[in-house]
Design a protein around this motif. Structure first.
Motif, PDB file in Angstrom:
ATOM      1  N   ARG A 121      45.825  -6.776  15.999  1.00  0.00           N
ATOM      2  CA  ARG A 121      46.755  -7.560  16.818  1.00  0.00           C
ATOM      3  C   ARG A 121      47.498  -6.640  17.799  1.00  0.00           C
ATOM      4  NH1 ARG A 121      48.669 -10.328  13.150  1.00  0.00           N
ATOM      5  NH2 ARG A 121      48.044 -12.475  13.629  1.00  0.00           N
ATOM      6  N   GLU A 185      46.738 -14.635  19.590  1.00  0.00           N
ATOM      7  CA  GLU A 185      46.565 -15.360  18.325  1.00  0.00           C
ATOM      8  C   GLU A 185      45.263 -16.150  18.294  1.00  0.00           C
ATOM      9  OE1 GLU A 185      48.630 -14.795  15.643  1.00  0.00           O
ATOM     10  OE2 GLU A 185      49.173 -13.274  17.123  1.00  0.00           O
ATOM     11  N   HIS A 186      44.815 -16.654  19.438  1.00  0.00           N
ATOM     12  CA  HIS A 186      43.511 -17.328  19.488  1.00  0.00           C
ATOM     13  C   HIS A 186      42.394 -16.334  19.124  1.00  0.00           C
ATOM     14  CE1 HIS A 186      45.801 -20.111  22.214  1.00  0.00           C
ATOM     15  NE2 HIS A 186      45.140 -20.998  21.492  1.00  0.00           N
ATOM     16  N   VAL A 200      44.879 -17.526  10.421  1.00  0.00           N
ATOM     17  CA  VAL A 200      45.917 -17.480  11.454  1.00  0.00           C
ATOM     18  C   VAL A 200      46.395 -18.901  11.738  1.00  0.00           C
ATOM     19  CG1 VAL A 200      46.418 -16.879  13.869  1.00  0.00           C
ATOM     20  CG2 VAL A 200      44.933 -15.401  12.487  1.00  0.00           C
ATOM     21  N   LEU A 202      47.801 -21.615  14.183  1.00  0.00           N
ATOM     22  CA  LEU A 202      47.954 -22.006  15.585  1.00  0.00           C
ATOM     23  C   LEU A 202      48.494 -23.423  15.606  1.00  0.00           C
ATOM     24  CD1 LEU A 202      44.573 -20.718  17.086  1.00  0.00           C
ATOM     25  CD2 LEU A 202      46.822 -19.683  17.388  1.00  0.00           C
TER      26      LEU A 202
END
Length: 375
Positions: A121, A185-186, A200, A202
């Motif tokens: 990240r 994050e995608h 994750v 979303l």
């Protein structure tokens, strides 16, 4: 650039094996002038392929520069750039995950995984300027880029796309396209290999690797307007049929087999379906063909010509000590038949070997690629 809006690039997943894609993309640079923009204005990716696709989209105005940037990152990779790899962090993360499993489900608030990929990240945030995507779309260098992730909440394959205003979302059985402003994050969601990396969140859903529920990998570029799709995969050559196991497969071998299935088999099935549809359309009179609202779509698939497991075994000793210890506990050694190592070995020398192989495979098929892309 409008005349090229029917060309798309599709990059599949494969963890560290996605370094191979960079080599193929590098071979294509020989077909284009140095200042040429993307030869495929539609870019779609899944898992590690989504990261490569998004990086290219950031440099859509200059294809050569985008490939050079990608190559530099992959060549300088170290495992600790992707996931925590020192002895103490590795086993602390595992212990934390086990403690999390002992808590009541409603109290568990952290995702459980084999490895901690928070370093990835940080790397993505530091190396990708995602604001460039909108500018490239505005100036016509890019029609659309999509990143596919799998929803653990709905069991759907969702392709998050950013593109020109006229592009519309789509809905099909177990898959849909959703407009979004792509962010890190995608990419983390799309590349969250099941059990290996954490899920994750979303919006209001939890996501994992885009290959899990992806029943139709070629669907996103087609919905975004592609008529010709260049696919760079990571599926290895099939083993010799005469090869017979001398013992029951180990858990590590089974895990590697499952990853191979997730990342390769659905693409092959989708290609077979596409070829059947193309053939059926070719048999129909023009009037009936138009009534189907279907169009023929051409695909060119480039996969590795060698087995990456053998290359990974040669670089086993380059793994950090903590990960080597974990691999040994899982039964993975240099002579193991599991392909799991080839997905997790994010070391520069291994990645360079894969880039070199992709480059050689790309050069061997250069004229085929030139004809397909009409360059």
């Amino acid at each position: 650039m409008l005349e090229r809006h029917r060309f798309a690039l599709l990059l599949s997943g494969g963890g560290a094996k996605a370094a191979y894609q960079v080599g193929v993309l590098k071979a294509i640079t020989h077909l284009l002038p140095r200042n040429h923009s993307l030869p495929f204005p539609i870019i779609c990716g899944t898992s590690a392929g989504a990261i490569n696709a998004t990086a290219l989209a950031c440099f859509a105005s200059c294809y050569h520069l985008g490939v050079r940037k990608l190559e530099w990152v992959w060549k300088n990779f170290r495992t600790h750039h992707v996931y925590a790899s020192d002895f103490l962090p590795v086993f602390s993360h595992l212990l934390s995950g086990q403690m999390q499993n002992l808590r009541a489900e409603q109290l568990a608030n952290k995702p459980v995984s084999l490895l901690d990929n928070r370093p990835l990240r940080r790397l993505l945030k530091n190396t990708l300027d995602l604001s460039r995507i909108d500018r490239n779309i505005l100036y016509g260098h890019l029609k659309a880029v999509s990143v596919t992730a799998s929803s653990y909440s709905t069991n759907e394959s969702i392709s998050f796309f950013q593109g020109q205003p006229e592009l519309m979302p789509w809905q099909r059985a177990k898959r849909r396209g959703k407009r979004a402003m792509l962010n890190v994050e995608h990419l983390m969601a799309s590349s969250a290999i099941p059990m290996v990396f954490p899920s994750v969140k979303l919006e209001d859903q939890y996501f994992g690797d885009g290959s899990i529920h992806q029943l139709s990998p070629i669907s996103p570029p087609i919905h975004l307007g592609a008529e010709k799709v260049l696919i760079v995969g990571t599926a290895q050559p099939k083993p010799d049929k005469r090869h017979q196991l001398q013992h029951h497969p180990s858990s590590a071998m089974v895990a590697g087999h499952l990853l191979d299935t997730i990342f390769a088999d659905t693409l092959n099935s989708d290609l077979e379906r596409l070829y059947r549809i193309n053939h059926t359309l070719s048999l129909l009179p023009e009037k009936q063909r138009q009534a189907t609202h279907l169009k023929p779509v051409e695909c060119l698939l480039i996969n590795p010509s060698v087995n990456f497991n053998e290359i990974a075994a040669k670089h086993y000793a380059r793994l950090p000590r903590g990960i080597r210890s974990l691999m040994r506990i899982m039964g993975i050694r240099p002579d193991s038949e599991s392909s799991l190592l080839s997905y997790l070995l994010f070391e520069g020398q291994y990645c360079q070997a894969l880039i070199k192989q992709g480059y050689e495979d790309g050069l061997k098929r250069q004229e085929e690629i030139r004809g397909f892309l009409e360059i």
